[in-house]
Design an enzyme around this catalytic site. Structure first.
Site, short mmCIF file in Angstrom:
data_model
loop_
_atom_site.label_atom_id
_atom_site.label_comp_id
_atom_site.label_asym_id
_atom_site.label_seq_id
_atom_site.Cartn_x
_atom_site.Cartn_y
_atom_site.Cartn_z
N TYR A 144 0.86 -1.18 0.00
CA TYR A 144 0.00 0.00 0.00
C TYR A 144 0.90 1.23 0.00
CZ TYR A 144 -3.37 3.51 1.76
OH TYR A 144 -4.15 4.63 1.92
N ASP A 239 9.28 2.62 -1.17
CA ASP A 239 8.34 3.29 -0.28
C ASP A 239 8.73 2.94 1.16
OD1 ASP A 239 4.71 3.53 0.01
OD2 ASP A 239 6.34 4.14 1.34
N LYS A 267 5.43 9.44 8.30
CA LYS A 267 5.31 8.92 9.66
C LYS A 267 6.37 9.43 10.63
CE LYS A 267 2.85 4.91 7.84
NZ LYS A 267 1.48 4.89 8.39
P1 KE4 Z 1 -0.56 8.41 4.41
O1 KE4 Z 1 -1.13 9.09 3.19
O2 KE4 Z 1 -1.60 7.60 5.15
O3 KE4 Z 1 0.22 9.39 5.32
O4 KE4 Z 1 0.57 7.39 3.92
C1 KE4 Z 1 0.23 6.42 2.97
C2 KE4 Z 1 1.22 5.28 3.08
C3 KE4 Z 1 2.21 5.17 2.13
N1 KE4 Z 1 3.12 4.17 2.17
C4 KE4 Z 1 3.08 3.24 3.17
C5 KE4 Z 1 4.11 2.16 3.18
C6 KE4 Z 1 2.09 3.31 4.17
O5 KE4 Z 1 2.06 2.38 5.16
C7 KE4 Z 1 1.13 4.35 4.13
C8 KE4 Z 1 0.02 4.47 5.15
N2 KE4 Z 1 -0.04 3.43 6.13
C9 KE4 Z 1 -1.36 3.20 6.71
C10 KE4 Z 1 -1.28 2.04 7.69
N3 KE4 Z 1 -0.76 0.87 7.15
C11 KE4 Z 1 -1.91 4.42 7.36
C12 KE4 Z 1 -3.08 4.19 8.29
C13 KE4 Z 1 -4.37 4.63 7.69
O6 KE4 Z 1 -4.57 4.44 6.45
O7 KE4 Z 1 -5.20 5.16 8.46
#
Ligand code: KE4
Length: 428
Positions: A144, A239, A267
């Site tokens: 993701y 990523d 993060k």
């Molecule tokens: P954000 O747009 O949520 O800040 O980041 C997206 C993203 C991109 N790349 C990786 C590897 C990620 O894990 C994420 C977002 N992670 C999720 C949890 N696995 C965020 C939690 C959520 O969607 O509420």
């Protein structure tokens, strides 16, 4: 603190917010529960609106590696806020953050701040397409990278064929430019390269997957991807939104000695405030506006409060190299003892761990790709989650997520977590 319960807040939230939450996983649908509303957090603990205390292994999905409400981070944010919350103009803090990232990642010569991991991945892909003049991309099943259209795509009919929309609202024409390959499947990756190589702008991958649960790259998998993409002039994007500064002071790329062309971050570098970043080779990054023609922008990119929180977090991680050994040792102990508890109850689990991120898959098989993860008993995971929550431990509310430790987690926390697990398994 509100005098309302989680239930009453959720009922009210449903009147104003789709699904009552601002990010789907928080709705606890995957664990057949209603969400717990959190009032505050400190150290390794979070506290719900009714005053219940939990040992927290979500850690805001990764950012809170120091623990919640770290005094130096809080002070840095307060100090920044005293000077104003946003200027829409460059600041010294952004230069300091950029320097920290460039110094920590040998593959990164220039870096651009954004406000989320989604923005980082979306922008990196646009940059790869603009730099190469090509349009197709490869991603891996179960990875993701945020919710940009090109990345909410699932595998087409056959393996390595053109993608189909993973959500309504994504144009088929766009989805068709994304090829999805199983994680850890080198043969299929090579097949996809043979089929699409000259049209491929980039390959994007989580070098350690965290979004199908924790899944580690098999020996040689990443190295093969790096070797082939280099040969075809395809940009490799790591990523590292989760793994950046999680596993070492830098990226997983530092540990395996692989230099991607672009890296996405998020993060931890925001210390809990909204942040993302993408960076890489200067000749590629220079293509970004205003130095180049590939457009990308953001009102709050490099926000001074987010920079203050992130810089403070990185400086704390950097000043004691032993931090990562502490995190790794504690997480290893926890996972080894969890395994013993499950073995004792004959419940088959596969616990995948690296550094201070882990997942307990309710599966009797090794889990090394999404298909394997999907075979997990998600009903049993949901019951385990609910029992652990009732026993004061907050885990990821989905089998397909990572759990995290922080530097605030104590040996006592580990003991209490194991006790909670022993009690939870009795009534599973
Ligand atoms: P954000 O747009 O949520 O800040 O980041 C997206 C993203 C991109 N790349 C990786 C590897 C990620 O894990 C994420 C977002 N992670 C999720 C949890 N696995 C965020 C939690 C959520 O969607 O509420």
């Amino acid at each position: 603190m509100t005098d309302k319960s989680s239930q009453s807040l959720f009922e009210e939230a449903l009147r104003y917010i789709p699904g009552g939450v601002n990010s789907p996983v928080r709705a606890f649908k995957a664990v057949q529960s209603d969400p717990v509303f959190i009032a505050r957090a400190a150290g390794s603990r979070i506290y719900d609106v009714e005053g219940r205390e939990y040992i927290d292994y979500v850690c805001s999905w990764g950012p809170m590696i120091l623990g919640h409400r770290h005094s130096e981070v809080t002070a840095a944010v307060q100090e920044a806020a005293e000077k104003g919350t946003s200027y829409g103009a460059p600041t010294a803090l952004e230069v300091e953050m950029a320097k920290l990232i460039v110094d920590a990642f040998p593959s990164v010569e220039l870096v651009r701040m954004v406000s989320s991991g989604t923005e980082a991945a979306m922008s990196a892909i646009r940059l790869a397409r603009g730099y190469t003049g090509r349009e197709k991309i490869i991603k891996f099943e179960g990875c993701y990278h945020g919710h940009a259209d090109s990345l909410l795509v699932k595998a087409g009919s056959g393996v390595a064929t053109l993608g189909i929309p993973g959500s309504p609202g994504i144009p088929h024409q766009l989805a068709a430019l994304t090829i999805t390959v199983p994680y850890n499947d080198t043969d299929t990756f090579i097949k996809a390269i043979d089929m699409h190589g000259p049209d491929l702008a980039c390959v994007i991958i989580e070098p350690v997957a965290g979004n199908m649960g924790v899944i580690l790259p098999r020996h040689g998998f990443l190295e093969t991807i790096r070797d082939i993409t280099r040969r075809y002039g395809i940009l490799l994007i790591f990523d590292e939104v989760i793994t950046g500064f999680r596993l070492t002071y830098g990226g997983f790329q530092n540990l395996v000695g692989i230099n991607p062309d672009l890296t996405c971050l998020g993060k931890i570098i925001g210390g809990g405030l909204p942040v993302g970043a993408f960076g890489g080779k200067g000749e590629i990054m220079e293509k970004l506006a205003p130095s180049g023609p590939v457009y990308q922008a953001g009102t709050l990119s490099g926000n001074p409060m987010a920079m203050a929180a992130g810089i403070t977090t990185l400086n704390i991680l950097r000043r004691n190299e032993g931090n990562y050994d502490i995190l790794n040792t504690k997480t290893s102990l926890l996972c080894n003892e969890l395994q013993k508890l499950f073995d004792h109850t004959q419940i088959p689990v596969c616990i995948n761990r690296t550094g201070s991120m882990f997942t307990v898959f309710f599966s009797g098989h090794e889990v090394y790709d999404f298909a394997g993860a999907a075979k997990s008993d998600t009903e049993l995971y949901a019951r385990y989650f609910r029992n652990m929550l009732a026993n004061g431990v907050s885990l990821a509310p989905s089998q397909f997520e990572a759990s995290f430790l922080s530097l605030a987690h104590t040996d006592e926390d580990i003991e209490k977590t194991l006790d909670a697990c022993a009690r939870s398994l009795k009534t599973l």
